[in-house]
Scaffold this motif. Structure first.
Motif, mmCIF file in Angstrom:
data_model
loop_
_atom_site.group_PDB
_atom_site.id
_atom_site.type_symbol
_atom_site.label_atom_id
_atom_site.label_comp_id
_atom_site.label_asym_id
_atom_site.label_seq_id
_atom_site.Cartn_x
_atom_site.Cartn_y
_atom_site.Cartn_z
ATOM 1 N N SER A 175 0.820 -1.214 0.000
ATOM 2 C CA SER A 175 0.000 0.000 0.000
ATOM 3 C C SER A 175 0.852 1.262 0.000
ATOM 4 C CB SER A 175 -0.934 0.001 1.213
ATOM 5 O OG SER A 175 -0.182 -0.010 2.418
ATOM 6 N N ASN A 176 2.164 1.134 0.271
ATOM 7 C CA ASN A 176 3.053 2.295 0.257
ATOM 8 C C ASN A 176 3.525 2.672 -1.141
ATOM 9 O OD1 ASN A 176 2.911 2.415 3.077
ATOM 10 N ND2 ASN A 176 4.658 1.043 3.326
ATOM 11 N N CYS A 177 3.244 1.811 -2.125
ATOM 12 C CA CYS A 177 3.658 2.104 -3.506
ATOM 13 C C CYS A 177 2.640 3.042 -4.152
ATOM 14 C CB CYS A 177 3.781 0.810 -4.308
ATOM 15 S SG CYS A 177 5.156 -0.255 -3.803
ATOM 16 N N THR A 178 2.486 4.220 -3.602
ATOM 17 C CA THR A 178 1.394 5.105 -3.998
ATOM 18 C C THR A 178 1.572 5.709 -5.383
ATOM 19 O OG1 THR A 178 2.509 6.878 -2.787
ATOM 20 C CG2 THR A 178 0.768 5.670 -1.633
ATOM 21 N N SER A 179 2.782 5.598 -5.966
ATOM 22 C CA SER A 179 3.003 6.166 -7.297
ATOM 23 C C SER A 179 2.761 5.146 -8.405
ATOM 24 C CB SER A 179 4.433 6.698 -7.416
ATOM 25 O OG SER A 179 4.650 7.757 -6.500
ATOM 26 N N LEU A 180 2.479 3.913 -8.021
ATOM 27 C CA LEU A 180 2.322 2.858 -9.027
ATOM 28 C C LEU A 180 1.172 3.147 -9.982
ATOM 29 C CD1 LEU A 180 2.822 -0.657 -7.383
ATOM 30 C CD2 LEU A 180 4.272 0.471 -9.070
ATOM 31 N N GLN A 181 1.463 2.971 -11.259
ATOM 32 C CA GLN A 181 0.435 3.051 -12.289
ATOM 33 C C GLN A 181 0.200 1.694 -12.954
ATOM 34 O OE1 GLN A 181 1.208 6.190 -15.129
ATOM 35 N NE2 GLN A 181 1.975 7.583 -13.546
ATOM 36 N N TYR A 182 1.160 0.792 -12.794
ATOM 37 C CA TYR A 182 1.114 -0.497 -13.488
ATOM 38 C C TYR A 182 1.606 -1.566 -12.516
ATOM 39 C CZ TYR A 182 1.908 -3.798 -17.406
ATOM 40 O OH TYR A 182 1.879 -4.874 -18.271
ATOM 41 N N LEU A 183 0.769 -2.579 -12.223
ATOM 42 C CA LEU A 183 1.134 -3.648 -11.294
ATOM 43 C C LEU A 183 0.751 -4.990 -11.892
ATOM 44 C CD1 LEU A 183 2.175 -4.649 -8.554
ATOM 45 C CD2 LEU A 183 -0.132 -4.285 -7.631
ATOM 46 N N ASP A 184 1.766 -5.831 -12.136
ATOM 47 C CA ASP A 184 1.538 -7.166 -12.712
ATOM 48 C C ASP A 184 2.177 -8.213 -11.806
ATOM 49 O OD1 ASP A 184 1.256 -9.464 -14.170
ATOM 50 O OD2 ASP A 184 2.594 -8.876 -15.805
ATOM 51 N N LEU A 185 1.332 -8.977 -11.106
ATOM 52 C CA LEU A 185 1.788 -10.082 -10.257
ATOM 53 C C LEU A 185 1.205 -11.410 -10.736
ATOM 54 C CD1 LEU A 185 1.346 -8.422 -6.736
ATOM 55 C CD2 LEU A 185 3.397 -8.487 -8.140
ATOM 56 N N GLY A 186 0.669 -11.436 -11.947
ATOM 57 C CA GLY A 186 -0.037 -12.612 -12.447
ATOM 58 C C GLY A 186 0.841 -13.824 -12.657
ATOM 59 N N PHE A 187 0.207 -14.987 -12.671
ATOM 60 C CA PHE A 187 0.852 -16.277 -12.914
ATOM 61 C C PHE A 187 2.038 -16.488 -11.978
ATOM 62 C CE2 PHE A 187 -1.333 -15.454 -16.945
ATOM 63 C CZ PHE A 187 -2.074 -16.618 -17.022
ATOM 64 N N ASN A 188 1.731 -16.445 -10.684
ATOM 65 C CA ASN A 188 2.677 -16.800 -9.637
ATOM 66 C C ASN A 188 1.954 -17.720 -8.661
ATOM 67 O OD1 ASN A 188 5.436 -15.377 -9.796
ATOM 68 N ND2 ASN A 188 4.017 -13.728 -10.333
ATOM 69 N N SER A 189 2.532 -17.919 -7.497
ATOM 70 C CA SER A 189 1.932 -18.844 -6.531
ATOM 71 C C SER A 189 1.832 -18.205 -5.155
ATOM 72 C CB SER A 189 2.758 -20.133 -6.452
ATOM 73 O OG SER A 189 2.771 -20.791 -7.689
ATOM 74 N N PHE A 190 1.365 -16.967 -5.124
ATOM 75 C CA PHE A 190 1.153 -16.299 -3.857
ATOM 76 C C PHE A 190 0.040 -17.017 -3.087
ATOM 77 C CE2 PHE A 190 2.694 -12.798 -6.651
ATOM 78 C CZ PHE A 190 3.857 -12.507 -5.955
ATOM 79 N N SER A 191 -0.080 -16.688 -1.820
ATOM 80 C CA SER A 191 -1.121 -17.299 -0.998
ATOM 81 C C SER A 191 -1.779 -16.229 -0.143
ATOM 82 C CB SER A 191 -0.524 -18.400 -0.117
ATOM 83 O OG SER A 191 0.499 -17.872 0.708
ATOM 84 N N GLY A 192 -2.850 -16.635 0.517
ATOM 85 C CA GLY A 192 -3.551 -15.695 1.374
ATOM 86 C C GLY A 192 -4.437 -14.748 0.582
ATOM 87 N N GLU A 193 -4.928 -13.734 1.269
ATOM 88 C CA GLU A 193 -5.861 -12.796 0.659
ATOM 89 C C GLU A 193 -5.130 -11.677 -0.062
ATOM 90 O OE1 GLU A 193 -8.601 -11.437 3.588
ATOM 91 O OE2 GLU A 193 -9.574 -13.396 3.820
ATOM 92 N N VAL A 194 -5.838 -11.070 -0.988
ATOM 93 C CA VAL A 194 -5.319 -9.900 -1.704
ATOM 94 C C VAL A 194 -5.354 -8.705 -0.744
ATOM 95 C CG1 VAL A 194 -5.717 -8.320 -3.624
ATOM 96 C CG2 VAL A 194 -6.096 -10.780 -3.910
ATOM 97 N N PRO A 195 -4.260 -7.943 -0.660
ATOM 98 C CA PRO A 195 -4.257 -6.782 0.240
ATOM 99 C C PRO A 195 -5.159 -5.657 -0.273
ATOM 100 C CG PRO A 195 -2.267 -6.808 -1.081
ATOM 101 C CD PRO A 195 -2.991 -8.091 -1.382
ATOM 102 N N ASP A 196 -5.442 -4.713 0.596
ATOM 103 C CA ASP A 196 -6.252 -3.558 0.227
ATOM 104 C C ASP A 196 -5.473 -2.665 -0.740
ATOM 105 O OD1 ASP A 196 -7.400 -0.786 0.468
ATOM 106 O OD2 ASP A 196 -8.791 -1.849 1.782
ATOM 107 N N PHE A 197 -6.139 -2.266 -1.842
ATOM 108 C CA PHE A 197 -5.485 -1.437 -2.855
ATOM 109 C C PHE A 197 -5.930 0.031 -2.786
ATOM 110 C CE2 PHE A 197 -5.244 -5.596 -5.196
ATOM 111 C CZ PHE A 197 -3.862 -5.656 -5.247
ATOM 112 N N SER A 198 -6.628 0.392 -1.757
ATOM 113 C CA SER A 198 -7.240 1.731 -1.714
ATOM 114 C C SER A 198 -6.238 2.846 -1.935
ATOM 115 C CB SER A 198 -7.933 1.938 -0.366
ATOM 116 O OG SER A 198 -8.954 0.991 -0.186
ATOM 117 N N SER A 199 -5.012 2.680 -1.417
ATOM 118 C CA SER A 199 -4.027 3.771 -1.492
ATOM 119 C C SER A 199 -3.369 3.880 -2.861
ATOM 120 C CB SER A 199 -2.953 3.572 -0.422
ATOM 121 O OG SER A 199 -2.273 2.349 -0.639
#
Length: 994
Positions: free
Chosen positions: A131-155
């Motif tokens: 959530s601290n990456c407030t300048s991000l315009q493009y985020l690609d985490l697809g096709f991996n093996s993360f676990s747990g819930e998706v974090p809040d993207f509000s920021s």
């Protein structure tokens, strides 16, 4: 910060020279401060990138080779900087990176706008630091093996592109957090195990969206009418969810759509009026729903390349305008209720790759131009009411792979060129009215695997050249008018598994060469006019399971070698056979198999006269026979005594001769000889029978225990003692495929979770493999068999992790992966501490560099474990093993077999798990009730991994390296408290090598 453009007055009384020096000093101070600030900033960015690098593990990747101080940050692989040398982009897509991601270090890069880590092997939970990456315009985490819930993207309010597709997340997606992301143009969240939720209305507020991918996201309910708000959408994918109701009229307002996919839901009703407005639509897929009505709205969509409407309830005629579509490449309309003709001009302009209109009520002729552009690979029109001949045009369709026209009213002669099409894998013309011969050029069909011509009016002789179609796996010519001899060289079809020629007019003898078709498991030549004797060579077919030669004119005796077959069906009735029915065939299951052969006799089957070898002979003849028998017995006894004495006084020579007949190859240091092994291959030491041989437990003089696998050979039966079989063994050295595969693989493997192969012993008639002995049998035995024990989750988890590590070594420990091809719980053996070993490589082989050489037309594996891609491709790769291992994980978690009656007809454990999870909110419901309550959630997490492994599409399955990492991440907390409760008699260790 000081601004050098602002003038400061010098102190009072200062001279001009002093003033000049003062100003220069201030400027120097300012620039020094700026230089120090920039240097510190660069140092911080370098430290952040090094921390990020340190959390990842390189795996066959050189992505970080340039990440050293000598190169400079902006020259690092995957790093992009702006004009001020600030890091603005990290792009490491598809770099084989694994490990957990340090988002706290990444998000300290204040200018970072683009982060692309997709298609790697990253795992673990995503921390809130993202959530601290407030300048991000493009985020690609697809096709991996993360676990747990998706974090809040509000920021992350600057985001324009968000891709989490197939990333491994689960739980409830934070849909509310999307409300702040009003600048999003692309949103991909598909193929994750999210908790079920209603269609997210928050998405409808993202009016700048051009790409929306929510396939396989556990969304339920109706597609809201408010979808009309997303007028900029070019791609909308909502497939494989739990959607129902009508397609909303609002979709017709999305005029920029070029792709619309909403397949595999429960949608009903008609295609809405106004659908014709979607004139940019190129790819349209609403298959596997409950839609109905006609498809007249689609005749205006002239830009279509792919139209998928299969498995619905559409009716009416196919629009004639489809014949003018110039871009259409794929048309799938099967399993609907369409009537009328297929447009005669269809394919005249389009470069069709496949056409499937099967299982409808279509009539009229087959359109002639569907392969006009020379690209057609699949033409499937089965189960309709088409009539007339096959158009002559298709003899030029060299691209054609599958031709299925069965269950129609087609007639006439098959054009000669069809039989020799070079790429054709299947010809299915059954249940039509075709006539004429199969022509000589069929031998040129080198790719032909399946030839189905049953229930037609084909005639003439079957050409000898059919034996040159070397890829043939199945032939069905039943219920035709073929005549003449069966081809003498049928035995050259080494891949043939099924031969059906019943209900024809074949005459002459059964070719002796058929005994060389080593893959045959089914022969049906019933109801012909075949003569001569049954070839004894049929008794050499190691896989033959069904033999039907009934209603012919066969004569002579039943070959004794048929006794060695493992038949589930045998029918020799209504022939002219004579002599003794072999005792091993004279059993109740075959009671009617010999009817209509008045010359047969048997002591075991009623309705047959007993076999009396001396009945009808004179007393003198009986005396002669008695004397001859007695004399022969004396000679045999004398010869036996002579052999015994020679062995006793010349033991050394005999021992040497015995050694000379065996070839022993060592793969590890040995403390035993082949003689010690051979002595122990006795019936009392038999501990198991598998698909390819008997398994014996051998105890050496030093107390060491071994498992010896005796590979099946076609020349002898499965119950025979090894020593006593030599008199009837086949001549000449022949290599068993199972032997070669197992030895090639295991001789080079050194891994704690793969069974040890000590050596192999080969003679010209037998193969032996000598393994370590594993006293706790197989995982199947312990979960399902008569050696079933109580295993809590701690034990099951260790078995899962160990077996995964063994497969990981096979897939990733060599230059080319080793594909097992028969991963299952009965091929996972357990040592005295319940640690697993992968075993039985009878189907394994090293993956060839040339992918074409890896294809097989014979499905390898075991029912319930076989990956679904076998239904549409013959390619074998690591992902097939991953699927099978996923089934094993499901067994461990649920305690159920891969196939159970409770799953329903034609269903297996994978379908049961998916169905159960789609209908219930809690995965814990499918965990084995014998697993302790405290560990049930741990087991449920492994079930989620199993679901990843058994994804229908191979590309969505993790590789075994990722599976191991995921399993390590869900390790139970108290592995030190494992208690193995083995409720079994230690003196009855069985089930070594299945």
């Amino acid at each position: 910060m000081h601004n050098p453009n602002i003038s400061f007055p010098p102190p009072a009384g200062m001279s001009n020279r002093s003033t000049f020096l003062h100003r220069n000093f201030l400027n120097l101070l300012t620039f020094s401060f700026l230089f120090l600030f920039v240097s510190l900033s660069k140092a911080n960015e370098l430290e952040a990138l090094m921390q990020f690098k340190a959390t990842l593990q390189k795996s066959n990747s050189n992505a970080f080779d340039t990440w050293t101080k000598e190169y400079g940050i902006c020259n690092f692989t995957g790093i992009v900087c702006d004009s001020n040398q600030n890091v603005t982009e990290i792009n490491l897509v598809g770099q084989n990176l694994s490990g957990t991601v340090s988002f706290d270090s990444i998000c300290s890069l204040e200018s970072l706008q683009k982060l692309s880590l997709g298609s790697n092997f990253l795992f673990g939970r995503i921390s809130d630091h993202l959530s601290n990456c407030t300048s991000l315009q493009y985020l690609d985490l697809g096709f991996n093996s993360f676990s747990g819930e998706v974090p809040d993207f509000s920021s992350l309010s600057q985001l324009k592109f968000l891709n989490l597709n197939g990333s491994g997340f689960s739980g409830l997606f934070p849909w509310k957090s999307l409300e702040n992301l009003t600048g999003l143009t692309s949103l991909s969240l598909g193929d994750n195990l999210f908790d079920r939720s209603q269609f997210p209305l928050e998405v409808l507020k993202l009016e700048k969206l051009q790409w929306l991918y929510l396939t396989n996201c556990s969304i339920e309910g109706q597609i809201p009418e408010g979808i009309r708000n997303l007028t900029l959408l070019e791609n909308l994918e909502l497939s494989y969810n739990h959607l129902f109701g009508r397609i909303p009229d609002g979709i017709t307002k999305l005029t920029k759509l070029y792709q619309l996919e909403i397949y595999s839901n429960g949608l009903s009703g008609k295609i809405p009026e106004g659908f014709r407005n979607l004139t940019s639509l190129t790819y349209f897929d609403v298959s596997s729903n409950k839609l109905e009505g006609d498809i007249s709205e689609l005749k205006f969509l002239t830009q279509l390349k792919s139209l998928q409407l299969f498995e619905n309830q559409f009716s009416g005629e196919i629009p004639v305008e489809f014949g003018d579509f110039r871009f259409l490449e794929g048309l799938s309309l099967y399993t609907n209720r369409f009537t009328g003709h297929l447009p005669v001009k269809i394919g005249s302009w389009a470069e069709f790759k496949y056409v499937d209109v099967s299982e409808n009520f279509l009539t009229g002729p087959i359109p002639p131009d569907m392969c006009k552009q020379g690209k057609l690979k699949e033409l499937l029109v089965l189960q309709n009411k088409f009539s007339g001949p096959i158009p002559e045009n298709y003899v030029n369709c060299s691209s054609l792979i599958r031709l299925r026209m069965n269950n129609n009213s087609l007639s006439g002669m098959v054009p000669r060129g069809i039989w020799s099409l070079p790429s054709l894998s299947i010809i299915d013309l059954t249940f039509n009215q075709f006539e004429g011969p199969v022509t000589l050029n069929i031998g040129e069909a080198k790719s032909l695997a399946q030839l189905y011509l049953a229930n037609n009016k084909f005639s003439g002789e079957l050409p000898d050249t059919i034996s040159e179609a070397s890829s043939l796996v199945a032939i069905n010519l039943s219920s035709n008018q073929f005549r003449g001899n069966l081809p003498a060289k049928l035995g050259e079809l080494q891949k043939l598994t099924s031969l059906h020629c019943e209900y024809n007019l074949f005459s002459g003898i059964i070719p002796y060469s058929m005994g060389s078709c080593v893959s045959l498991n089914e022969i049906n030549l019933a109801s012909n006019s075949l003569t001569g004797e049954i070839p004894a060579s049929l008794g050499s077919l190691p896989s033959l399971n069904s033999l039907n030669l009934s209603d012919n004119k066969l004569s002579g005796e039943i070959p004794a070698r048929l006794s060695s077959l493992k038949l589930s069906l045998l029918d020799l009735s209504n022939n002219s056979l004579v002599g003794h029915i072999p005792d091993s065939l004279a059993i109740s299951v075959f009671n009617n198999s010999f009817d209509g052969n008045s010359g047969l006799c048997s002591e075991n089957i009623r309705n047959f006269r007993p076999c009396s070898p001396i009945s009808g002979t004179s007393r003198g003849s009986r005396t002669f026979i008695f004397c001859f028998t007695a004399g022969a017995s004396i000679i045999i006894l004398s010869l036996a005594c002579f052999i015994y004495m020679k062995f006793r006084y010349n033991n050394q020579d005999a021992s040497m001769n015995r050694r000379d007949s065996w070839d022993m190859k060592h793969y590890r240091a040995l403390s035993f000889s082949e003689e010690e092994i051979l002595r122990e291959l006795k019936t009392e030491n038999l501990i198991g029978k598998g698909g390819s041989g008997n398994v014996y437990k051998v105890v050496l003089h030093n107390g060491k225990q071994l498992a010896v696998k005796h590979i099946w050979k076609s020349a002898y039966g499965d119950g025979m003692s090894f020593r006593s079989s030599s008199s009837i063994l086949a001549k000449g050295k022949r290599y068993s495929p199972e032997y070669e595969a197992e030895v090639t693989t295991l001789s080079s493997v050194r891994h704690v979770n793969v069974v040890k192969l000590y050596c192999s012993i080969m003679s010209e008639d037998s193969y032996l493999l000598i393994y370590e002995f594993l006293p706790n049998g197989s995982l199947w035995d312990r979960l399902h068999g008569n050696q079933k024990i109580k295993m809590d989750w701690m034990v099951r988890y260790q078995i899962a992790l160990g077996a995964a590590r063994g497969l990981e070594y096979l897939h990733h420990g060599y230059d080319r992966p080793v594909i097992h091809r028969d991963v299952k719980s009965s091929n996972i053996l357990l040592d005295e501490q319940m640690k697993p070993r992968i075993a039985d490589f009878g189907l394994a082989r090293i993956l060839q560099v040339d992918a074409a050489r890896d294809s097989t037309n014979v499905i390898a594996g075991t029912l319930g474990y076989i990956a679904p891609e076998y239904a549409y491709t013959s390619k074998v790769n690591e992902k097939s093993d991953v699927y099978s291992f996923g089934v094993v994980l499901m067994e461990l978690v649920s305690g159920k077999r891969p196939v159970e009656p409770e799953f329903g007809e034609n269903n297996d454990i994978v379908q049961w798990v998916f169905s159960t999870m789609r209908n219930k909110d809690n995965t814990v419901n499918i965990v084995d009730s014998s697993i302790s309550e405290a560990l049930r959630e741990d087991a449920a997490q492994v079930m989620r991994i199993a679901i990843h492994c058994t994804a229908r599409l191979p590309a969505l399955r993790p590789n075994m390296r990722m599976v191991v990492q995921m399993l390590e991440e869900v390790e139970p907390c108290k592995l030190t408290d494992i208690v193995v409760d083995i409720e079994t008699d230690k003196g009855k260790n069985q089930g070594q090598v299945q």
